[in-house]
Every structure is written in C-alpha cells, then in structure tokens.
Write a protein that holds these residues in place. Sequence first.
Motif, PDB file in Angstrom:
ATOM      1  N   ARG A  92     -31.613  19.641 127.770  1.00 10.97           N
ATOM      2  CA  ARG A  92     -32.499  18.583 127.775  1.00 10.97           C
ATOM      3  C   ARG A  92     -33.193  17.718 128.281  1.00 10.97           C
ATOM      4  O   ARG A  92     -34.299  17.698 128.997  1.00 10.97           O
ATOM      5  CB  ARG A  92     -31.542  18.697 129.407  1.00 10.97           C
ATOM      6  CG  ARG A  92     -29.896  18.597 129.903  1.00 10.97           C
ATOM      7  CD  ARG A  92     -29.544  19.453 130.857  1.00 10.97           C
ATOM      8  NE  ARG A  92     -29.776  18.656 132.486  1.00 10.97           N
ATOM      9  CZ  ARG A  92     -29.176  17.636 132.431  1.00 10.97           C
ATOM     10  NH1 ARG A  92     -28.218  16.712 131.100  1.00 10.97           N
ATOM     11  NH2 ARG A  92     -29.151  16.053 132.794  1.00 10.97           N
ATOM     12  N   GLY A  93     -34.003  18.680 127.054  1.00 11.38           N
ATOM     13  CA  GLY A  93     -35.728  18.008 127.090  1.00 11.38           C
ATOM     14  C   GLY A  93     -36.783  19.122 128.241  1.00 11.38           C
ATOM     15  O   GLY A  93     -37.433  17.873 128.533  1.00 11.38           O
ATOM     16  N   LYS A  94     -36.361  20.203 128.991  1.00  8.54           N
ATOM     17  CA  LYS A  94     -37.179  20.449 129.456  1.00  8.54           C
ATOM     18  C   LYS A  94     -37.299  21.921 129.816  1.00  8.54           C
ATOM     19  O   LYS A  94     -36.964  23.052 130.296  1.00  8.54           O
ATOM     20  CB  LYS A  94     -36.304  20.393 131.383  1.00  8.54           C
ATOM     21  CG  LYS A  94     -35.886  18.675 131.891  1.00  8.54           C
ATOM     22  CD  LYS A  94     -35.433  18.463 132.982  1.00  8.54           C
ATOM     23  CE  LYS A  94     -35.045  17.124 133.066  1.00  8.54           C
ATOM     24  NZ  LYS A  94     -33.770  17.674 134.466  1.00  8.54           N
ATOM     25  N   PRO A  95     -38.061  22.078 128.713  1.00 10.46           N
ATOM     26  CA  PRO A  95     -38.113  24.045 128.381  1.00 10.46           C
ATOM     27  C   PRO A  95     -39.698  24.261 129.626  1.00 10.46           C
ATOM     28  O   PRO A  95     -39.547  25.168 128.743  1.00 10.46           O
ATOM     29  CB  PRO A  95     -39.525  23.753 126.602  1.00 10.46           C
ATOM     30  CG  PRO A  95     -39.087  22.331 127.016  1.00 10.46           C
ATOM     31  CD  PRO A  95     -38.774  21.492 127.658  1.00 10.46           C
ATOM     32  N   ASN A  96     -39.838  23.496 130.207  1.00  5.61           N
ATOM     33  CA  ASN A  96     -40.695  23.593 131.304  1.00  5.61           C
ATOM     34  C   ASN A  96     -40.308  24.663 132.010  1.00  5.61           C
ATOM     35  O   ASN A  96     -40.956  25.519 133.005  1.00  5.61           O
ATOM     36  CB  ASN A  96     -42.069  22.792 131.365  1.00  5.61           C
ATOM     37  CG  ASN A  96     -41.130  21.856 132.235  1.00  5.61           C
ATOM     38  OD1 ASN A  96     -39.866  21.290 131.786  1.00  5.61           O
ATOM     39  ND2 ASN A  96     -41.470  21.562 133.757  1.00  5.61           N
ATOM     40  N   CYS A  97     -39.142  24.200 132.269  1.00  8.48           N
ATOM     41  CA  CYS A  97     -38.313  25.256 133.374  1.00  8.48           C
ATOM     42  C   CYS A  97     -37.449  25.968 132.771  1.00  8.48           C
ATOM     43  O   CYS A  97     -35.741  26.484 133.738  1.00  8.48           O
ATOM     44  CB  CYS A  97     -37.886  24.441 134.478  1.00  8.48           C
ATOM     45  SG  CYS A  97     -36.971  22.663 134.007  1.00  8.48           S
ATOM     46  N   CYS A  98     -37.200  26.635 131.898  1.00  7.52           N
ATOM     47  CA  CYS A  98     -37.241  27.181 130.771  1.00  7.52           C
ATOM     48  C   CYS A  98     -36.389  28.412 131.141  1.00  7.52           C
ATOM     49  O   CYS A  98     -36.912  28.598 132.229  1.00  7.52           O
ATOM     50  CB  CYS A  98     -37.153  27.846 129.413  1.00  7.52           C
ATOM     51  SG  CYS A  98     -36.370  29.230 128.766  1.00  7.52           S
ATOM     52  N   VAL A  99     -34.437  28.573 131.743  1.00 11.20           N
ATOM     53  CA  VAL A  99     -34.115  29.708 131.751  1.00 11.20           C
ATOM     54  C   VAL A  99     -34.890  31.156 131.775  1.00 11.20           C
ATOM     55  O   VAL A  99     -34.979  31.807 132.750  1.00 11.20           O
ATOM     56  CB  VAL A  99     -33.042  29.503 131.464  1.00 11.20           C
ATOM     57  CG1 VAL A  99     -31.705  31.518 132.185  1.00 11.20           C
ATOM     58  CG2 VAL A  99     -32.088  28.735 132.420  1.00 11.20           C
ATOM     59  N   ARG A 100     -35.148  30.780 130.823  1.00  6.64           N
ATOM     60  CA  ARG A 100     -35.985  32.412 129.940  1.00  6.64           C
ATOM     61  C   ARG A 100     -37.536  32.079 129.355  1.00  6.64           C
ATOM     62  O   ARG A 100     -37.932  33.222 128.537  1.00  6.64           O
ATOM     63  CB  ARG A 100     -34.703  33.503 129.334  1.00  6.64           C
ATOM     64  CG  ARG A 100     -33.251  33.668 129.174  1.00  6.64           C
ATOM     65  CD  ARG A 100     -32.795  33.456 128.316  1.00  6.64           C
ATOM     66  NE  ARG A 100     -32.153  32.633 127.828  1.00  6.64           N
ATOM     67  CZ  ARG A 100     -31.096  31.975 128.300  1.00  6.64           C
ATOM     68  NH1 ARG A 100     -30.373  32.114 128.644  1.00  6.64           N
ATOM     69  NH2 ARG A 100     -30.741  31.461 127.104  1.00  6.64           N
ATOM     70  N   ILE A 101     -37.987  31.047 130.500  1.00  8.18           N
ATOM     71  CA  ILE A 101     -39.114  31.593 129.762  1.00  8.18           C
ATOM     72  C   ILE A 101     -40.583  32.219 130.038  1.00  8.18           C
ATOM     73  O   ILE A 101     -39.911  33.634 131.169  1.00  8.18           O
ATOM     74  CB  ILE A 101     -39.455  29.776 130.847  1.00  8.18           C
ATOM     75  CG1 ILE A 101     -40.984  29.292 130.267  1.00  8.18           C
ATOM     76  CG2 ILE A 101     -40.133  30.900 132.390  1.00  8.18           C
ATOM     77  CD1 ILE A 101     -41.409  28.322 130.873  1.00  8.18           C
ATOM     78  N   GLU A 102     -41.191  32.506 129.196  1.00 12.88           N
ATOM     79  CA  GLU A 102     -42.075  33.934 128.933  1.00 12.88           C
ATOM     80  C   GLU A 102     -43.402  32.538 129.196  1.00 12.88           C
ATOM     81  O   GLU A 102     -43.497  32.388 127.864  1.00 12.88           O
ATOM     82  CB  GLU A 102     -42.070  34.505 128.073  1.00 12.88           C
ATOM     83  CG  GLU A 102     -40.249  35.059 128.151  1.00 12.88           C
ATOM     84  CD  GLU A 102     -40.731  36.450 127.082  1.00 12.88           C
ATOM     85  OE1 GLU A 102     -40.596  37.199 127.061  1.00 12.88           O
ATOM     86  OE2 GLU A 102     -40.965  36.006 126.509  1.00 12.88           O
ATOM     87  N   VAL A 103     -44.208  33.220 130.061  1.00 14.10           N
ATOM     88  CA  VAL A 103     -45.573  32.395 130.011  1.00 14.10           C
ATOM     89  C   VAL A 103     -46.745  33.370 129.581  1.00 14.10           C
ATOM     90  O   VAL A 103     -46.657  35.126 129.881  1.00 14.10           O
ATOM     91  CB  VAL A 103     -46.141  32.526 132.125  1.00 14.10           C
ATOM     92  CG1 VAL A 103     -47.415  31.736 131.651  1.00 14.10           C
ATOM     93  CG2 VAL A 103     -44.829  31.261 132.188  1.00 14.10           C
ATOM     94  N   LEU A 104     -47.725  33.379 128.849  1.00 13.57           N
ATOM     95  CA  LEU A 104     -48.332  34.168 127.695  1.00 13.57           C
ATOM     96  C   LEU A 104     -49.504  34.383 128.781  1.00 13.57           C
ATOM     97  O   LEU A 104     -49.622  33.340 130.415  1.00 13.57           O
ATOM     98  CB  LEU A 104     -49.224  33.199 127.152  1.00 13.57           C
ATOM     99  CG  LEU A 104     -48.612  33.033 125.736  1.00 13.57           C
ATOM    100  CD1 LEU A 104     -49.600  32.239 125.399  1.00 13.57           C
ATOM    101  CD2 LEU A 104     -48.254  34.245 124.882  1.00 13.57           C
TER     102      LEU A 104
END
Length: 328
Positions: A92-104
């Motif tokens: 839905r165009g919201k990768p900033n709150c991805c369920v599996r997000i990994e932050v460097l």
Amino acid sequence: MPCVLCAEPGRMELASRPLPTEAPEGWVLVDIAAIGICGTDYHIYEGKHPYLAYPRVIGHELSGHLVEGPRAGELVVVNPYISCGTCRACRRGKPNCCVRIEVLGVHRDGGMCSRIAVPEGNVYPAEGLTPLQAAMVEFLAIGAHAVSRSGVGQGDVVLVTGAGPIGLGAAIFARLAGAEVHLMDLSQARLDLARDAFGFALSHRPGDDVLTGELAEGFDVVFDATGNASAIEAGFPLLAHGGTTVLVSVVKDDITFSDSEFHKREARIIGSRNALQADFERVMEAIRAGHIPTEAITSQVLTLGDLPARFDALTRDREHLVKVLVTP
C-alpha cells in the motif's frame, strides 16, 4: 575496513570488518562519505534501545558515493529502512512501517564504516548537496514526514514538544508549511539554541501556564518528539478543538487520555514512523533552496577513528548539540 561498533552498553570500539566487494542482486555498494549521530545511537550506547542485539555497528544517517555501474561516484543519500516489499503496508505504499522492517544500525549493522551494501531502491541522488548536508537528510525527513501526516498549513498554531534534532526537524517543516511554531522543552539550553540558531523565539517550559491570551484556545497541532509518556499525556489538554496530536517519538509505556475531552475536541492522534522517499526528496529540495540552516545544524565533525574515545562525552553533552557528523 574500520568501523565503529557498540560492543555492549557503555563501550564503543573501533573494529575491523572485511571491505564489501560484491553486493547481492538488486543491491549496490556505497562508499560512505558522512554519518550523522542520532538519538538512537546514544540510546544504544546507554543500553536503552528495546530492539537491539550487541555487538552492533551503529549509524543510519548516511551519505556516500556509489561504487560501481553507470552512476559510479555519484553522491547519494541512503534510506536506512530496509522493507520486505511484500507485506500489506509495503503493497500500500507504506514501506516506512513495513511489518518486517530492518533499520540499518539497529536490526542489522549500520554505516559507521567505510563501505556498505544497501538495496538499490534505498539510494537517492543528492545532486547539489555536500556530503555533510546529505547525511542530515534522514533525520530531517522524519520531521518532514510528521508534518506531512499532520496536514499542517498556513495560519495553524503549532506546538512541538521536545527541541532535540527530531523536534527541530518537525518545527522547521511546520514553519515552511506556514504555521506559527512554538517549542516546549525541559532544557532551557535547547530552547536557547533553537532561538539563536534557528529563529524559534516562541518557547515554553513544561508546567508553564500556556493557555492564556492568544493561546487560550490551544494549539491546532501538537507534535511530540520527547519520547516521554508523561510529556505526551500533558500535551493532550493543550490541543484546540479540532486539533491533532502527532506522535513522532515512540515510548514503550501505555498512553492515557480523557475520552470525553478527546471527543469534545473531535481530536485526532496520528502516529508518524520513519519517512518515505517523498520526504527525503522534500528535505533535499529545501536544502537546495536554502531553507534549511545546515551550518547551524552542524555541531561538530569528527573522524571515524576519533569517535569511540569521544562518544561518552558526546552522550553527556547532547543537550548542547544538534548534530554531530562523522567522516570515515
């Protein structure tokens, strides 16, 4: 290659890691040009980050030069939020709150080093910026995203609680949107810095009788950048009817508010997490246009080798710092 890692709470080390020479398919190699030190990095050092496993190479506010391909040598900003691309938020165009997000620098090793591999879609051209300016884009994008989420516009009266770097970013973009911006912070030193270096003369301390005179009806939007549950709760009564609270910071605590007061105001609460590519682009355009006082943002510039010995002092002195930048 040299890198700075937090081996355990209270211990930063200059370590050596292999220099990446190949990137996975769809990823690119970036030679790091500058790194910003973030509140997240201080929290990692202090052992206060809830999602981190030690040891960890820190650093997620990154600029660098592409290593290979037709764009080799190009200065880029690195978006440090690595999303899965397949969850509902991503679709839905919201990768900033991805369920599996990994932050460097948090969920995986970051960019406090000489070279890093990142997804190709996470690097944005930084034409017209210096490497130091490009390393400021990520933290400013968080504020730009919060302002975009809020709907702040011309004539709104805004309160930003927490005058650290993230709060200043929100304040700057709220001002660019045409709002009258007030700041609130426990630290008079931070408020003085915001006034003298950034022109935010309207300031308050927690506990002040704010709702008087022209402010008697409250603020149209309250941005919280404190990371403090009590401060968030204290902001709800400061909302005007029809107002919005934007939670830029995150806390582990439960937040409570009066439902009757909330409904009486027809208030909104909006969470704001990370940033989107459009926010990064908005920040870079504002820097190119001269709307962001990047010299005032730059508190110190250190080298990678100097950082471990200096980190404890920076942590203790961060009340007087906006952004410390590191060059490899």
